[in-house]
Design an enzyme around this catalytic site. Structure first.
Site, PDB file in Angstrom:
ATOM      1  N   ARG A  41       0.950  -1.395   0.092  1.00 10.03           N
ATOM      2  CA  ARG A  41       0.090  -0.083  -0.047  1.00 10.03           C
ATOM      3  C   ARG A  41       0.657   1.336   0.157  1.00 10.03           C
ATOM      4  O   ARG A  41       0.497   2.258  -0.642  1.00 10.03           O
ATOM      5  CB  ARG A  41      -0.932   0.027   1.080  1.00 10.03           C
ATOM      6  CG  ARG A  41      -1.739   1.195   1.330  1.00 10.03           C
ATOM      7  CD  ARG A  41      -3.080   0.904   2.079  1.00 10.03           C
ATOM      8  NE  ARG A  41      -2.877   0.476   3.345  1.00 10.03           N
ATOM      9  CZ  ARG A  41      -2.160   1.114   4.363  1.00 10.03           C
ATOM     10  NH1 ARG A  41      -1.748   2.271   4.378  1.00 10.03           N
ATOM     11  NH2 ARG A  41      -2.231   0.493   5.488  1.00 10.03           N
ATOM     12  N   ASP A  70      -6.866  17.710 -15.671  1.00 18.12           N
ATOM     13  CA  ASP A  70      -7.134  16.180 -16.036  1.00 18.12           C
ATOM     14  C   ASP A  70      -6.698  16.222 -17.669  1.00 18.12           C
ATOM     15  O   ASP A  70      -7.337  16.811 -18.542  1.00 18.12           O
ATOM     16  CB  ASP A  70      -8.743  16.054 -15.967  1.00 18.12           C
ATOM     17  CG  ASP A  70      -9.210  14.450 -16.403  1.00 18.12           C
ATOM     18  OD1 ASP A  70      -8.440  13.880 -17.032  1.00 18.12           O
ATOM     19  OD2 ASP A  70     -10.114  13.997 -15.859  1.00 18.12           O
ATOM     20  N   LYS A  97      -7.732   4.742 -19.808  1.00 21.58           N
ATOM     21  CA  LYS A  97      -7.923   5.306 -21.281  1.00 21.58           C
ATOM     22  C   LYS A  97      -6.527   5.237 -22.155  1.00 21.58           C
ATOM     23  O   LYS A  97      -6.046   4.002 -22.075  1.00 21.58           O
ATOM     24  CB  LYS A  97      -8.563   6.688 -21.264  1.00 21.58           C
ATOM     25  CG  LYS A  97      -9.511   6.941 -20.083  1.00 21.58           C
ATOM     26  CD  LYS A  97     -10.723   6.042 -20.355  1.00 21.58           C
ATOM     27  CE  LYS A  97     -11.713   6.071 -19.258  1.00 21.58           C
ATOM     28  NZ  LYS A  97     -12.203   7.387 -18.817  1.00 21.58           N
ATOM     29  N   TYR A 110     -15.531  15.522 -16.938  1.00 18.16           N
ATOM     30  CA  TYR A 110     -16.074  13.944 -17.003  1.00 18.16           C
ATOM     31  C   TYR A 110     -16.893  14.039 -15.774  1.00 18.16           C
ATOM     32  O   TYR A 110     -16.890  14.585 -14.626  1.00 18.16           O
ATOM     33  CB  TYR A 110     -14.632  13.280 -16.425  1.00 18.16           C
ATOM     34  CG  TYR A 110     -14.899  11.769 -16.317  1.00 18.16           C
ATOM     35  CD1 TYR A 110     -15.235  10.849 -17.233  1.00 18.16           C
ATOM     36  CD2 TYR A 110     -15.111  11.204 -15.158  1.00 18.16           C
ATOM     37  CE1 TYR A 110     -15.468   9.696 -17.221  1.00 18.16           C
ATOM     38  CE2 TYR A 110     -15.409   9.861 -14.867  1.00 18.16           C
ATOM     39  CZ  TYR A 110     -15.673   9.047 -16.060  1.00 18.16           C
ATOM     40  OH  TYR A 110     -15.790   7.701 -15.719  1.00 18.16           O
TER      41      TYR A 110
HETATM   42  C1  PLP Z   1     -12.711   7.777 -17.151  1.00 18.75           C
HETATM   43  C2  PLP Z   1     -12.198   9.304 -16.948  1.00 18.75           C
HETATM   44  C3  PLP Z   1     -12.085   9.519 -15.625  1.00 18.75           C
HETATM   45  C4  PLP Z   1     -12.291   8.462 -14.465  1.00 18.75           C
HETATM   46  O1  PLP Z   1     -11.486   7.479 -14.473  1.00 18.75           O
HETATM   47  P1  PLP Z   1     -11.682   6.020 -14.183  1.00 18.75           P
HETATM   48  O2  PLP Z   1     -10.451   5.383 -14.311  1.00 18.75           O
HETATM   49  O3  PLP Z   1     -12.771   5.408 -14.996  1.00 18.75           O
HETATM   50  O4  PLP Z   1     -11.971   5.938 -12.501  1.00 18.75           O
HETATM   51  C5  PLP Z   1     -11.424  10.851 -15.177  1.00 18.75           C
HETATM   52  N1  PLP Z   1     -11.467  11.852 -16.192  1.00 18.75           N
HETATM   53  C6  PLP Z   1     -11.712  11.713 -17.436  1.00 18.75           C
HETATM   54  C7  PLP Z   1     -11.434  12.556 -18.414  1.00 18.75           C
HETATM   55  C8  PLP Z   1     -12.152  10.394 -17.963  1.00 18.75           C
HETATM   56  O5  PLP Z   1     -12.298  10.121 -19.347  1.00 18.75           O
END
Ligand code: PLP
Length: 393
Positions: free
Chosen positions: A58, A183, A208, A111
């Site tokens: 962890r 982000d 992603k 998001y």
């Molecule tokens: C998918 C996504 C998230 C969240 O991520 P997870 O891995 O699904 O928890 C946050 N920001 C953007 C732009 C995303 O496409």
């Protein structure tokens, strides 16, 4: 090998890699919860930080370390913090920067869950927020209050493809002593490096583009400096948002091909966007690589390429969207993005079907809006699939 000065793709392949005594080409998976000490003194030195040693997964593990080093080098930040999901990364930022009586300014088209959890959960802890259209810097200026601590951006944003001027937003934030988190999921460090423009924290859903193979969920934060890195890491380890070693190993493997995956997806996207823009059933196309994108020039300045995400609107609205979704064959009808397979999604009939048409409109999601994550298949096949499905729209 010191990869700090290597080119981007060399970093993708080599950064952070750990070879074992047998000379393995790839870092082995350290599938263990705990690590033994040589003796009591060694344990004491590891706990006090005098010696870098592993204690408990962890808190740190060679596989998460490798991935953190690699993504931090790619983003040109001080250090990375791998975590269990993109949403874990979002919450680590909120929990670290915001407390009772603090305020954050966020982009209005984030998001969904990044905005949703702020509105639903954080008021309980005395946190205030305003979500405004950050693609207009004046709106950020007007939203900043004496208790604002965090500016939270996403560019290009989801699914409006709106682009925020990172340099201008970060300069404004500095004047007010705000922490800026960006982000960067849609671009990945291959196409955009927010720290170059003055951001303090870069956030990724590694689910992603970074992993790119639609087989794990994961998140990453990169902090610009050591103090912020330590604060974020404290929250990650103590709330227990850590990433599993096997998950980290898979993401590190996926990351190696990031540039060639994005090059191919982007090359396909440019052709797909041109095809869509010329199609009689398509009302509009939003793609940063099209001259018709309202922020085409800004996109060219701060991004190294337009990426592989396209939003478009169908003239026939809700019904046309549903029909198109029911007739794609190659594209997978799925949420998520950034994988090697083409994914298509119609928010009005799928993710946002419970909202009224008016509520969707306010959220920037018109009834005919379709979101496409363009994969690396042969572009002729992607276009033929869309062309066929559009005959039903
Ligand atoms: C998918 C996504 C998230 C969240 O991520 P997870 O891995 O699904 O928890 C946050 N920001 C953007 C732009 C995303 O496409």
């Amino acid at each position: 090998m010191d990869t700090k000065k290597s080119g981007f793709t060399s970093k993708l392949v080599h950064s952070g890699s750990i070879s074992d005594e047998k000379g393995s080409a790839v870092t082995p998976i350290y599938q263990t919860s705990t690590f033994s000490f040589r003796d009591a003194d060694h344990g004491a030195r590891c706990f006090s930080g005098e010696e870098k040693g592993y204690i408990y997964t962890r808190l740190g593990n060679p596989n998460t370390d490798e991935l953190e080093v690699a993504v931090a080098e790619l983003e040109e930040g001080f250090g990375g913090i791998a975590c269990s999901s993109g949403m874990a990364a979002v919450n680590i930022v909120y929990l670290t920067i915001l407390g009772q009586g603090d305020h954050m300014v966020g982009h209005n088209a984030l998001y969904g869950p990044s905005r949703g959890i702020m509105e639903k959960l954080y008021p309980k802890y005395g946190v205030e927020y305003d979500f405004v259209d950050c693609t207009d810097i004046e709106n950020i200026k007007n939203a900043i209050k004496p208790n604002t601590k965090l500016l939270y951006l996403e560019t290009p944003a989801n699914p409006t493809m709106g682009i925020t001027d990172l340099k201008a937003a970060c300069a404004l934030a500095k004047e007010h002593n705000l922490i800026v988190c960006v982000d960067n999921t849609f671009c990945s460090p291959y196409l955009q490096r927010p720290i170059e423009f003055g951001a303090d924290i870069v956030l990724h859903s590694m689910t992603k583009f970074i992993n790119g193979h639609a087989d794990i969920v994961g998140g990453m934060l990169v902090a610009k400096d050591e103090a912020l890195y330590k604060d974020l890491k404290y929250v990650m380890t103590n709330v227990g948002f850590n990433m599993d070693p096997h998950q980290a190993w898979l993401v590190r493997r996926g990351l190696k091909t990031l540039s060639i995956r994005i090059d191919k997806g982007q090359e396909n996207s440019i052709k797909v966007a041109d095809f869509l823009e010329a199609h009689p059933k398509v009302d509009w196309v939003l793609y940063p690589g099209l001259k018709s994108h309202p922020q085409y020039e800004l996109a060219k300045e701060q991004m190294d390429g337009p990426g592989a995400m396209i939003s478009f609107g169908l003239k026939g609205g809700l019904d046309a969207g549903k029909k198109m979704m029911n007739n794609v064959q190659l594209a997978l009808l799925a949420v998520s993005l950034g994988g090697i397979e083409t994914l298509i999604q119609h928010p009005a009939s799928m993710t946002h079907s419970k909202l009224t048409s008016e509520a969707r409109e306010i959220a920037g999601i018109s009834d005919g809006l379709v979101r496409l994550s363009v994969g690396i298949e042969n572009v002729e096949d992607i276009i033929a699939d869309l062309d066929h499905a559009l005959t039903y729209a």
